[in-house]
Design a protein around this motif. Structure first.
Motif, mmCIF file in Angstrom:
data_model
loop_
_atom_site.group_PDB
_atom_site.id
_atom_site.type_symbol
_atom_site.label_atom_id
_atom_site.label_comp_id
_atom_site.label_asym_id
_atom_site.label_seq_id
_atom_site.Cartn_x
_atom_site.Cartn_y
_atom_site.Cartn_z
ATOM 1 N N CYS A 135 0.920 -1.547 -0.122
ATOM 2 C CA CYS A 135 -0.052 -0.248 0.201
ATOM 3 C C CYS A 135 0.745 1.173 0.172
ATOM 4 O O CYS A 135 0.372 2.422 -0.328
ATOM 5 C CB CYS A 135 -1.112 -0.325 1.444
ATOM 6 S SG CYS A 135 -0.222 0.238 2.551
ATOM 7 N N ARG A 136 1.962 1.203 -0.228
ATOM 8 C CA ARG A 136 2.880 2.601 0.430
ATOM 9 C C ARG A 136 2.101 3.014 1.320
ATOM 10 O O ARG A 136 3.475 3.944 1.025
ATOM 11 C CB ARG A 136 2.992 2.906 -1.287
ATOM 12 C CG ARG A 136 2.826 2.624 -2.568
ATOM 13 C CD ARG A 136 4.369 1.806 -2.436
ATOM 14 N NE ARG A 136 5.562 2.086 -2.697
ATOM 15 C CZ ARG A 136 6.736 1.343 -2.506
ATOM 16 N NH1 ARG A 136 6.188 -0.312 -2.653
ATOM 17 N NH2 ARG A 136 7.569 1.994 -2.219
ATOM 18 N N ASP A 137 1.829 2.680 2.142
ATOM 19 C CA ASP A 137 2.267 3.531 4.050
ATOM 20 C C ASP A 137 3.164 3.757 4.575
ATOM 21 O O ASP A 137 3.826 2.499 4.272
ATOM 22 C CB ASP A 137 1.014 2.965 4.410
ATOM 23 C CG ASP A 137 -0.298 3.563 3.946
ATOM 24 O OD1 ASP A 137 -0.696 4.390 2.820
ATOM 25 O OD2 ASP A 137 -1.692 3.348 4.211
ATOM 26 N N PRO A 138 3.928 4.460 5.106
ATOM 27 C CA PRO A 138 4.727 5.228 6.049
ATOM 28 C C PRO A 138 4.897 3.520 6.434
ATOM 29 O O PRO A 138 4.016 3.492 7.927
ATOM 30 C CB PRO A 138 5.187 6.075 6.447
ATOM 31 C CG PRO A 138 4.073 6.399 6.329
ATOM 32 C CD PRO A 138 2.783 5.784 5.141
ATOM 33 N N LEU A 139 6.233 2.624 7.127
ATOM 34 C CA LEU A 139 6.298 1.829 7.978
ATOM 35 C C LEU A 139 6.692 2.562 9.491
ATOM 36 O O LEU A 139 6.705 1.879 10.230
ATOM 37 C CB LEU A 139 6.561 0.811 7.484
ATOM 38 C CG LEU A 139 6.090 -0.167 7.114
ATOM 39 C CD1 LEU A 139 6.921 -1.311 6.284
ATOM 40 C CD2 LEU A 139 4.006 -0.414 7.238
ATOM 41 N N GLN A 140 7.671 2.930 9.097
ATOM 42 C CA GLN A 140 8.369 4.477 10.429
ATOM 43 C C GLN A 140 7.254 4.760 11.620
ATOM 44 O O GLN A 140 6.408 4.886 11.526
ATOM 45 C CB GLN A 140 9.009 5.958 9.671
ATOM 46 C CG GLN A 140 10.125 6.008 10.323
ATOM 47 C CD GLN A 140 11.224 5.308 10.740
ATOM 48 O OE1 GLN A 140 11.471 4.954 9.782
ATOM 49 N NE2 GLN A 140 12.181 5.057 11.408
ATOM 50 N N GLY A 141 7.741 3.480 12.821
ATOM 51 C CA GLY A 141 6.899 3.982 14.274
ATOM 52 C C GLY A 141 6.146 3.086 13.462
ATOM 53 O O GLY A 141 4.974 3.260 15.015
ATOM 54 N N LYS A 142 5.453 2.228 13.100
ATOM 55 C CA LYS A 142 4.040 1.087 13.028
ATOM 56 C C LYS A 142 4.909 -0.248 12.854
ATOM 57 O O LYS A 142 6.008 -0.603 12.783
ATOM 58 C CB LYS A 142 3.673 1.526 11.960
ATOM 59 C CG LYS A 142 3.184 2.415 11.829
ATOM 60 C CD LYS A 142 2.059 3.037 10.387
ATOM 61 C CE LYS A 142 1.274 4.813 10.465
ATOM 62 N NZ LYS A 142 0.919 4.757 9.283
ATOM 63 N N LYS A 143 3.718 -0.753 13.672
ATOM 64 C CA LYS A 143 3.888 -2.471 13.486
ATOM 65 C C LYS A 143 4.662 -3.304 12.407
ATOM 66 O O LYS A 143 3.522 -2.622 11.467
ATOM 67 C CB LYS A 143 3.352 -3.122 14.546
ATOM 68 C CG LYS A 143 3.549 -4.874 14.773
ATOM 69 C CD LYS A 143 2.238 -5.645 15.802
ATOM 70 C CE LYS A 143 2.557 -6.589 15.378
ATOM 71 N NZ LYS A 143 2.043 -6.964 16.718
ATOM 72 N N TYR A 144 5.023 -3.561 11.569
ATOM 73 C CA TYR A 144 5.299 -4.440 10.045
ATOM 74 C C TYR A 144 5.207 -5.585 10.384
ATOM 75 O O TYR A 144 6.447 -6.290 11.199
ATOM 76 C CB TYR A 144 5.669 -3.713 9.497
ATOM 77 C CG TYR A 144 7.287 -2.972 9.693
ATOM 78 C CD1 TYR A 144 8.213 -4.262 9.384
ATOM 79 C CD2 TYR A 144 8.127 -2.800 10.804
ATOM 80 C CE1 TYR A 144 9.468 -4.197 9.672
ATOM 81 C CE2 TYR A 144 9.540 -2.957 10.965
ATOM 82 C CZ TYR A 144 10.661 -3.378 10.514
ATOM 83 O OH TYR A 144 11.920 -3.694 10.727
ATOM 84 N N VAL A 145 5.586 -6.940 9.049
ATOM 85 C CA VAL A 145 5.776 -7.943 8.836
ATOM 86 C C VAL A 145 6.664 -8.219 7.989
ATOM 87 O O VAL A 145 6.371 -7.324 6.787
ATOM 88 C CB VAL A 145 4.923 -8.944 8.621
ATOM 89 C CG1 VAL A 145 4.974 -10.224 8.778
ATOM 90 C CG2 VAL A 145 3.823 -8.367 9.964
ATOM 91 N N GLN A 146 7.936 -9.091 7.982
ATOM 92 C CA GLN A 146 8.869 -8.942 6.479
ATOM 93 C C GLN A 146 8.214 -10.543 6.697
ATOM 94 O O GLN A 146 8.413 -11.401 7.137
ATOM 95 C CB GLN A 146 10.586 -9.236 7.536
ATOM 96 C CG GLN A 146 10.979 -8.637 6.457
ATOM 97 C CD GLN A 146 12.453 -8.936 7.038
ATOM 98 O OE1 GLN A 146 12.835 -8.514 7.908
ATOM 99 N NE2 GLN A 146 13.196 -8.854 6.137
ATOM 100 N N LYS A 147 8.535 -10.414 5.024
ATOM 101 C CA LYS A 147 8.138 -11.608 4.389
ATOM 102 C C LYS A 147 8.398 -11.411 2.703
ATOM 103 O O LYS A 147 8.901 -10.984 2.375
ATOM 104 C CB LYS A 147 6.044 -12.094 3.972
ATOM 105 C CG LYS A 147 5.513 -13.038 3.291
ATOM 106 C CD LYS A 147 5.778 -14.129 4.449
ATOM 107 C CE LYS A 147 4.340 -15.238 3.861
ATOM 108 N NZ LYS A 147 4.268 -15.900 4.181
ATOM 109 N N GLU A 148 9.252 -13.030 2.570
ATOM 110 C CA GLU A 148 9.798 -13.299 2.199
ATOM 111 C C GLU A 148 11.059 -12.144 1.833
ATOM 112 O O GLU A 148 10.453 -11.670 0.404
ATOM 113 C CB GLU A 148 9.333 -13.345 0.631
ATOM 114 C CG GLU A 148 8.326 -14.771 0.530
ATOM 115 C CD GLU A 148 7.373 -15.264 0.129
ATOM 116 O OE1 GLU A 148 7.357 -14.361 -0.953
ATOM 117 O OE2 GLU A 148 6.829 -16.461 -0.137
ATOM 118 N N GLY A 149 11.003 -11.077 2.263
ATOM 119 C CA GLY A 149 12.624 -10.183 2.223
ATOM 120 C C GLY A 149 11.733 -8.899 1.758
ATOM 121 O O GLY A 149 12.265 -7.671 1.485
#
Length: 282
Positions: free
Chosen positions: A10-24
């Motif tokens: 979605c191109r939303d910024p992930l800085q300071g948010k919870k995120y998941v790394q999947k296949e790099g």
């Protein structure tokens, strides 16, 4: 200027948010559930980033969905079996499902249960009952009749032949005389009480006698030789009767010339038997 750190989808910024790394790739939680999360085999919903995931052979479950299909017991850290339609079963339910079914109650017979087997059929021991009295036969003796089973007592009263003398059922052995069944121990000489099965005997007015007792107690005595007349037992099967006396046919002969007189003319003179010619010579 710092490099942007955005969700791959979605191109939303992930800085300071919870995120998941999947296949790099990095993605936000929402996009992870939409594009990357595995689908639970049980509830068919995505297994989110905050959920604990269990997997087996490329199949996935929420940890709280990983339950026995039959008894709903949680299978987390428990042995299980993957069966048809991708359903998981606990070991107890698997054993019960695969176990043979009791012919009586149709419930599974689990290893260790006492059971009775007969012609590829199996029953719980307490389910194997008499078709007549309904009492448990268990491991006792029984008699099959078609699809029914009878204990010894009920089989005797329902199917066994009845002895002509004692009127009790004949459960084994026995013999037949004049189309009537007898216990071997009931078919005996009326005098000495010995069993007559397989031996020579004679019947007199519904009483049975062995050869010796018939000679001793029943048979008439020959007026000639004074021995018993045992019709049917060897020599002397024909009997000559005259007035109150009887003779073996071979003993009925002329007192003077000893000619055999059975079926011939004879004369009685002074209590003795003569042929028609000898009295004239006296």
């Amino acid at each position: 200027m710092s490099e942007r750190f955005d969700c791959h989808y979605c191109r939303d910024p992930l800085q300071g948010k919870k995120y998941v790394q999947k296949e790099g790739r990095h993605c936000c939680v929402k996009c992870f559930e939409k594009f990357c999360a595995n689908t639970c085999m049980e509830c068919k919903k995505p297994i989110g980033a905050d959920s604990k995931e269990l997997h087996f052979k490329n199949r996935y479950w929420h940890d709280n969905c990983f339950r026995c299909f039959k008894c709903y017991t949680s299978l987390v850290n428990e042995p299980f079996m993957l069966r048809e339609n991708n359903k998981v079963w606990c070991s107890n339910c698997t054993a019960a499902e695969d176990a043979p079914r009791c012919k009586g109650c149709f419930k599974p017979i689990i290893a260790g249960d006492q059971n009775v087997e007969y012609k590829k059929m199996v029953w719980h021991k307490d389910c194997f009952t008499c078709s007549q009295c309904k009492q448990v036969i268990g491991s006792g003796s029984f008699f099959p009749k078609g699809d029914e089973f009878y204990c010894v007592s009920c089989h005797e009263h329902k199917f066994a032949k009845t002895c002509a003398k004692c009127k009790n059922p004949i459960t084994s052995g026995g013999l037949t005389y004049q189309e009537q069944p007898w216990h071997s121990e009931c078919f005996i000489c009326s005098n000495c009480k010995k069993q007559l099965g397989g031996k020579r005997f004679t019947a007199v007015e519904d009483q049975f006698y062995c050869v010796e007792c018939y000679k001793e107690c029943v048979a008439k005595k020959c007026a000639g030789c004074k021995n018993p007349i045992t019709a049917g037992f060897g020599r002397g099967t024909s009997v000559v009767n005259y007035e109150d006396e009887s003779w073996h046919d071979y003993c009925f002969k002329c007192t003077k010339c000893a000619r055999g007189l059975a079926n011939k003319r004879f004369v009685c003179h002074n209590g003795k038997i003569y042929c028609a010619e000898c009295p004239k010579r006296l």
